[in-house]
Design a protein around this motif. Structure first.
Motif, PDB file in Angstrom:
ATOM      1  N   ILE A  40       0.838  -1.204   0.000  1.00 37.56           N
ATOM      2  CA  ILE A  40       0.000   0.000   0.000  1.00 37.56           C
ATOM      3  C   ILE A  40       0.873   1.255   0.000  1.00 37.56           C
ATOM      4  O   ILE A  40       0.548   2.256  -0.657  1.00 37.56           O
ATOM      5  CB  ILE A  40      -0.952  -0.029   1.203  1.00 37.56           C
ATOM      6  CG1 ILE A  40      -1.984  -1.145   1.006  1.00 37.56           C
ATOM      7  CG2 ILE A  40      -1.653   1.315   1.384  1.00 37.56           C
ATOM      8  CD1 ILE A  40      -2.958  -1.293   2.131  1.00 37.56           C
ATOM      9  N   HIS A  41       1.995   1.216   0.706  1.00 37.71           N
ATOM     10  CA  HIS A  41       2.919   2.355   0.646  1.00 37.71           C
ATOM     11  C   HIS A  41       3.496   2.503  -0.764  1.00 37.71           C
ATOM     12  O   HIS A  41       3.724   3.629  -1.231  1.00 37.71           O
ATOM     13  CB  HIS A  41       4.037   2.172   1.668  1.00 37.71           C
ATOM     14  CG  HIS A  41       3.607   2.410   3.084  1.00 37.71           C
ATOM     15  ND1 HIS A  41       3.215   3.656   3.548  1.00 37.71           N
ATOM     16  CD2 HIS A  41       3.483   1.573   4.138  1.00 37.71           C
ATOM     17  CE1 HIS A  41       2.892   3.588   4.822  1.00 37.71           C
ATOM     18  NE2 HIS A  41       3.035   2.330   5.206  1.00 37.71           N
TER      19      HIS A  41
ATOM     20  N   ILE B 270       1.857   1.702  -3.484  1.00 34.72           N
ATOM     21  CA  ILE B 270       0.767   2.243  -4.297  1.00 34.72           C
ATOM     22  C   ILE B 270       0.727   3.768  -4.202  1.00 34.72           C
ATOM     23  O   ILE B 270       0.349   4.460  -5.155  1.00 34.72           O
ATOM     24  CB  ILE B 270      -0.579   1.628  -3.854  1.00 34.72           C
ATOM     25  CG1 ILE B 270      -0.619   0.147  -4.251  1.00 34.72           C
ATOM     26  CG2 ILE B 270      -1.766   2.362  -4.470  1.00 34.72           C
ATOM     27  CD1 ILE B 270      -1.863  -0.582  -3.787  1.00 34.72           C
ATOM     28  N   GLU B 271       1.159   4.303  -3.077  1.00 39.55           N
ATOM     29  CA  GLU B 271       1.208   5.755  -2.901  1.00 39.55           C
ATOM     30  C   GLU B 271       2.462   6.372  -3.512  1.00 39.55           C
ATOM     31  O   GLU B 271       2.625   7.588  -3.480  1.00 39.55           O
ATOM     32  CB  GLU B 271       1.147   6.093  -1.408  1.00 39.55           C
ATOM     33  CG  GLU B 271      -0.134   5.666  -0.718  1.00 39.55           C
ATOM     34  CD  GLU B 271      -1.346   6.382  -1.273  1.00 39.55           C
ATOM     35  OE1 GLU B 271      -1.215   7.560  -1.654  1.00 39.55           O
ATOM     36  OE2 GLU B 271      -2.422   5.764  -1.342  1.00 39.55           O
ATOM     37  N   SER B 272       3.338   5.554  -4.069  1.00 30.08           N
ATOM     38  CA  SER B 272       4.587   6.050  -4.649  1.00 30.08           C
ATOM     39  C   SER B 272       4.430   6.252  -6.154  1.00 30.08           C
ATOM     40  O   SER B 272       3.425   5.843  -6.753  1.00 30.08           O
ATOM     41  CB  SER B 272       5.711   5.047  -4.366  1.00 30.08           C
ATOM     42  OG  SER B 272       5.507   3.854  -5.115  1.00 30.08           O
TER      43      SER B 272
ATOM     44  N   ARG C  49      -3.311   4.819  -9.775  1.00 26.43           N
ATOM     45  CA  ARG C  49      -4.091   5.860  -9.115  1.00 26.43           C
ATOM     46  C   ARG C  49      -4.877   6.684 -10.123  1.00 26.43           C
ATOM     47  O   ARG C  49      -6.016   7.098  -9.855  1.00 26.43           O
ATOM     48  CB  ARG C  49      -3.159   6.755  -8.290  1.00 26.43           C
ATOM     49  CG  ARG C  49      -2.395   6.004  -7.204  1.00 26.43           C
ATOM     50  CD  ARG C  49      -1.839   6.951  -6.159  1.00 26.43           C
ATOM     51  NE  ARG C  49      -0.934   7.931  -6.718  1.00 26.43           N
ATOM     52  CZ  ARG C  49       0.379   7.745  -6.864  1.00 26.43           C
ATOM     53  NH1 ARG C  49       0.926   6.585  -6.509  1.00 26.43           N
ATOM     54  NH2 ARG C  49       1.148   8.688  -7.358  1.00 26.43           N
TER      55      ARG C  49
ATOM     56  N   CYS D 212      -8.534  -3.310  -4.784  1.00 27.48           N
ATOM     57  CA  CYS D 212      -8.040  -2.400  -3.742  1.00 27.48           C
ATOM     58  C   CYS D 212      -8.838  -2.561  -2.449  1.00 27.48           C
ATOM     59  O   CYS D 212      -8.260  -2.538  -1.352  1.00 27.48           O
ATOM     60  CB  CYS D 212      -8.104  -0.960  -4.231  1.00 27.48           C
ATOM     61  SG  CYS D 212      -6.989  -0.595  -5.610  1.00 27.48           S
TER      62      CYS D 212
ATOM     63  N   ALA E 185      -1.634   2.505   7.001  1.00 30.68           N
ATOM     64  CA  ALA E 185      -1.823   2.054   5.621  1.00 30.68           C
ATOM     65  C   ALA E 185      -3.300   1.872   5.302  1.00 30.68           C
ATOM     66  O   ALA E 185      -3.762   2.216   4.201  1.00 30.68           O
ATOM     67  CB  ALA E 185      -1.066   0.747   5.391  1.00 30.68           C
TER      68      ALA E 185
ATOM     69  N   SER F 118      -4.839   5.324   4.826  1.00 32.97           N
ATOM     70  CA  SER F 118      -4.368   5.951   3.593  1.00 32.97           C
ATOM     71  C   SER F 118      -5.124   5.417   2.377  1.00 32.97           C
ATOM     72  O   SER F 118      -5.618   6.190   1.543  1.00 32.97           O
ATOM     73  CB  SER F 118      -2.874   5.704   3.432  1.00 32.97           C
ATOM     74  OG  SER F 118      -2.408   6.170   2.190  1.00 32.97           O
ATOM     75  N   LEU F 119      -5.224   4.104   2.272  1.00 35.06           N
ATOM     76  CA  LEU F 119      -5.931   3.513   1.136  1.00 35.06           C
ATOM     77  C   LEU F 119      -7.425   3.776   1.213  1.00 35.06           C
ATOM     78  O   LEU F 119      -8.080   4.025   0.187  1.00 35.06           O
ATOM     79  CB  LEU F 119      -5.662   2.012   1.087  1.00 35.06           C
ATOM     80  CG  LEU F 119      -6.264   1.250  -0.096  1.00 35.06           C
ATOM     81  CD1 LEU F 119      -5.754   1.807  -1.420  1.00 35.06           C
ATOM     82  CD2 LEU F 119      -5.955  -0.237   0.011  1.00 35.06           C
TER      83      LEU F 119
ATOM     84  N   ARG G 191      -8.266   7.241  -0.114  1.00 36.66           N
ATOM     85  CA  ARG G 191      -8.175   7.330  -1.570  1.00 36.66           C
ATOM     86  C   ARG G 191      -9.388   6.665  -2.228  1.00 36.66           C
ATOM     87  O   ARG G 191      -9.968   7.209  -3.180  1.00 36.66           O
ATOM     88  CB  ARG G 191      -6.883   6.685  -2.065  1.00 36.66           C
ATOM     89  CG  ARG G 191      -6.637   6.887  -3.552  1.00 36.66           C
ATOM     90  CD  ARG G 191      -5.267   6.397  -3.947  1.00 36.66           C
ATOM     91  NE  ARG G 191      -4.204   7.176  -3.330  1.00 36.66           N
ATOM     92  CZ  ARG G 191      -3.787   8.346  -3.784  1.00 36.66           C
ATOM     93  NH1 ARG G 191      -4.339   8.884  -4.864  1.00 36.66           N
ATOM     94  NH2 ARG G 191      -2.800   8.993  -3.187  1.00 36.66           N
TER      95      ARG G 191
END
Length: 222
Positions: free
Chosen positions: A66-67, A69-71, A78, A96, A108, A111-112, A115
């Motif tokens: 998940i981290h 996915i944020e990169s 995204r 997801c 995490a 965060s997901l 989104r």
């Protein structure tokens, strides 16, 4: 047993070969599907995660994913979440949310969740209704929009390979646990015997004389 793949292009052949190898790690296999934008196959895999042993290491790998996915690595994913009218969007969103349901409450997770909440709000604001499609046991539907089907790959063969590898891992873990259970009683019996031998050991005088009693020194001094 090696699955038979009939890929239509080099990219599909590379994906099939990597999938065949990465099946040893479920989270890595799922990540491969996300990178290859095979969201229908990713959705099928995340449904199979319920059959696996959920360990701390497994959850830590999902947390790291998940981290990622944020990169910038997953920037395409995204942005594709905005394509609420695309045929693949339902599979992407469910994949997801599958990760979300596996995770405990954590940074995490939040965060997901934030989104995905934004994506659902966008879909509601646009008035787009998600397509309701039946999900067979494999989780994959062979349609013209399916990325796996278009690439000439058989999703059932890929999933069978994943199940085969997971079965081998379960059998290996069971064999190791059974072996350790047989070794524990033997170790338990050997400990008292060692202690008994240690307690019977006496100090012997270098001159061969037996050890004197505790009061011998006091008698000699008198």
């Amino acid at each position: 047993r090696r699955a038979k793949y009939y890929a239509k292009n080099e990219g599909a052949r590379v994906f099939a070969a990597l999938f065949h190898c990465w099946c040893n790690n479920p989270v890595s296999t799922f990540s491969l599907c996300l990178l290859a934008r095979s969201y229908d196959l990713a959705f099928a895999l995340v449904k199979k995660f319920s059959e696996l042993e959920v360990t701390v290491g497994f959850l830590m790998q999902i947390d790291k994913l998940i981290h990622l996915i944020e990169s910038p690595i997953f920037v395409h994913l995204r942005l594709q979440l905005l394509d609420v009218e695309a045929p693949y969007h339902t599979y992407l969103l469910k994949s997801c949310y599958g990760l979300l349901m596996l995770l405990p409450q954590s940074d995490a997770f939040r965060s997901l969740n934030d989104r995905l909440t934004a994506v659902c709000n966008l879909r509601d604001n646009l008035g787009v209704k998600p397509e309701i499609t039946a999900s067979p046991s494999t989780g994959v539907i062979k349609t013209e929009e399916s990325s796996i089907y278009q690439a000439g790959l058989n999703a059932i063969d890929l999933l069978d390979r994943f199940d085969e590898v997971m079965t081998m891992h379960r059998k290996a873990r069971a064999a190791i646990q059974q072996k350790s259970m047989h070794q524990e009683p033997m170790n338990d019996r050997s400990v008292p015997a060692n202690q008994m031998r240690a307690s019977n050991v006496q100090r012997i005088d270098p001159r061969g004389a037996p050890p004197r009693q505790g009061g011998g020194m006091a008698t000699g001094m008198m």
